[in-house]
Design a protein around this motif. Sequence first.
Motif, PDB file in Angstrom:
ATOM      1  N   PHE A 131      14.029  -3.906  14.389  1.00  0.00           N
ATOM      2  CA  PHE A 131      14.442  -5.242  13.939  1.00  0.00           C
ATOM      3  C   PHE A 131      15.598  -5.134  12.948  1.00  0.00           C
ATOM      4  O   PHE A 131      16.594  -5.851  13.042  1.00  0.00           O
ATOM      5  CB  PHE A 131      13.267  -5.957  13.279  1.00  0.00           C
ATOM      6  CG  PHE A 131      12.233  -6.467  14.246  1.00  0.00           C
ATOM      7  CD1 PHE A 131      12.538  -6.666  15.582  1.00  0.00           C
ATOM      8  CD2 PHE A 131      10.937  -6.730  13.824  1.00  0.00           C
ATOM      9  CE1 PHE A 131      11.591  -7.125  16.485  1.00  0.00           C
ATOM     10  CE2 PHE A 131       9.976  -7.195  14.708  1.00  0.00           C
ATOM     11  CZ  PHE A 131      10.308  -7.394  16.047  1.00  0.00           C
ATOM     12  N   ILE A 132      15.455  -4.228  11.960  1.00  0.00           N
ATOM     13  CA  ILE A 132      16.474  -4.062  10.922  1.00  0.00           C
ATOM     14  C   ILE A 132      17.796  -3.595  11.528  1.00  0.00           C
ATOM     15  O   ILE A 132      18.878  -4.091  11.185  1.00  0.00           O
ATOM     16  CB  ILE A 132      15.986  -3.076   9.849  1.00  0.00           C
ATOM     17  CG1 ILE A 132      14.775  -3.658   9.106  1.00  0.00           C
ATOM     18  CG2 ILE A 132      17.108  -2.744   8.865  1.00  0.00           C
ATOM     19  CD1 ILE A 132      14.155  -2.712   8.115  1.00  0.00           C
ATOM     20  N   CYS A 152      16.502   3.856  17.590  1.00  0.00           N
ATOM     21  CA  CYS A 152      15.277   3.078  17.375  1.00  0.00           C
ATOM     22  C   CYS A 152      14.618   2.722  18.705  1.00  0.00           C
ATOM     23  O   CYS A 152      13.391   2.768  18.834  1.00  0.00           O
ATOM     24  CB  CYS A 152      15.591   1.805  16.586  1.00  0.00           C
ATOM     25  SG  CYS A 152      15.978   2.086  14.846  1.00  0.00           S
ATOM     26  N   THR A 189       9.691  -2.245  13.336  1.00  0.00           N
ATOM     27  CA  THR A 189      10.331  -2.764  12.126  1.00  0.00           C
ATOM     28  C   THR A 189      11.737  -2.200  11.971  1.00  0.00           C
ATOM     29  O   THR A 189      12.691  -2.932  11.668  1.00  0.00           O
ATOM     30  CB  THR A 189       9.492  -2.399  10.888  1.00  0.00           C
ATOM     31  OG1 THR A 189       8.191  -2.987  10.998  1.00  0.00           O
ATOM     32  CG2 THR A 189      10.164  -2.905   9.615  1.00  0.00           C
ATOM     33  N   GLU A 190      11.901  -0.883  12.190  1.00  0.00           N
ATOM     34  CA  GLU A 190      13.219  -0.260  12.098  1.00  0.00           C
ATOM     35  C   GLU A 190      14.159  -0.845  13.159  1.00  0.00           C
ATOM     36  O   GLU A 190      15.353  -1.024  12.908  1.00  0.00           O
ATOM     37  CB  GLU A 190      13.095   1.251  12.281  1.00  0.00           C
ATOM     38  CG  GLU A 190      12.392   1.959  11.118  1.00  0.00           C
ATOM     39  CD  GLU A 190      12.370   3.458  11.309  1.00  0.00           C
ATOM     40  OE1 GLU A 190      13.135   3.972  12.162  1.00  0.00           O
ATOM     41  OE2 GLU A 190      11.581   4.135  10.617  1.00  0.00           O
ATOM     42  N   GLU A 229       0.281   2.279  14.202  1.00  0.00           N
ATOM     43  CA  GLU A 229       1.092   2.226  12.985  1.00  0.00           C
ATOM     44  C   GLU A 229       2.493   2.759  13.245  1.00  0.00           C
ATOM     45  O   GLU A 229       3.484   2.212  12.758  1.00  0.00           O
ATOM     46  CB  GLU A 229       0.424   3.042  11.880  1.00  0.00           C
ATOM     47  CG  GLU A 229       1.161   2.984  10.545  1.00  0.00           C
ATOM     48  CD  GLU A 229       0.449   3.755   9.447  1.00  0.00           C
ATOM     49  OE1 GLU A 229       1.011   3.870   8.352  1.00  0.00           O
ATOM     50  OE2 GLU A 229      -0.688   4.221   9.689  1.00  0.00           O
ATOM     51  N   ALA A 271       4.394   0.127  15.063  1.00  0.00           N
ATOM     52  CA  ALA A 271       4.773  -0.963  14.155  1.00  0.00           C
ATOM     53  C   ALA A 271       5.961  -0.555  13.298  1.00  0.00           C
ATOM     54  O   ALA A 271       6.892  -1.344  13.083  1.00  0.00           O
ATOM     55  CB  ALA A 271       3.583  -1.338  13.279  1.00  0.00           C
ATOM     56  N   ASP A 272       5.961   0.697  12.793  1.00  0.00           N
ATOM     57  CA  ASP A 272       7.076   1.187  11.982  1.00  0.00           C
ATOM     58  C   ASP A 272       8.360   1.229  12.800  1.00  0.00           C
ATOM     59  O   ASP A 272       9.432   0.836  12.325  1.00  0.00           O
ATOM     60  CB  ASP A 272       6.765   2.574  11.429  1.00  0.00           C
ATOM     61  CG  ASP A 272       5.673   2.549  10.372  1.00  0.00           C
ATOM     62  OD1 ASP A 272       5.396   1.464   9.836  1.00  0.00           O
ATOM     63  OD2 ASP A 272       5.096   3.612  10.087  1.00  0.00           O
TER      64      ASP A 272
END
Length: 203
Positions: A72-73, A39, A69-70, A62, A65-66
């Motif tokens: 963070f997870i 990531c 998000t990955e 975008e 941002a994706d």
Amino acid sequence: MPFPNFIDSFATNITGATPLETNPQHQALLDAFIALQNCDRRLLTDIATAIETGKGTAQQLEACADALTERFIAGVELSRLLSVECCCAQDAEPCVPCGLDQGEECCQDPELPGSLLEACLDVFAQLGDPYAVASADLVDALRDLPGTAGNHRRYSDLTQARLAQLLAPHGMRTRDITLPDGRRRKSYQRDALLAAMGVCTSC
């Protein structure tokens, strides 16, 4: 790259070493760390691409941002695994406690519940299988469980809103129901829960 890979397996054969069984907890930590590194690489690549072009197009923004998000997870999952006190393989027998002398209490985590639906059904059973349980009461009971309820949400962190999000894909919704104790609350119905688990309620 997963471990052990071809090179590691080949080295084991060449050296004549005895293949060892991988501890599932250790493997999960390794997989989570590799996922986090991937990531980071993707996020840095997307950011560098946007800088090199001199402008951030909607598509590039975008993608960033994706990737964020990955990231963070992946970070949350690695933190969760690192916070687990026991590193024993859950199905290892006999269990060798981590950092404890033989004969002391095993440090294995308590048995984890099955799926979220099964956990909800267990709560209904503990309450005497009522036709409905208030959302707030269901959340209070689920919050005592170990492990994750889904989407990296730990049972201990559940709220009514988070539970609704997790149960929505199963077609479950709360309804305003007058409960046996006279309260009128947003509640989940047992028949809806059984139907979501594929159990025929009209047989």
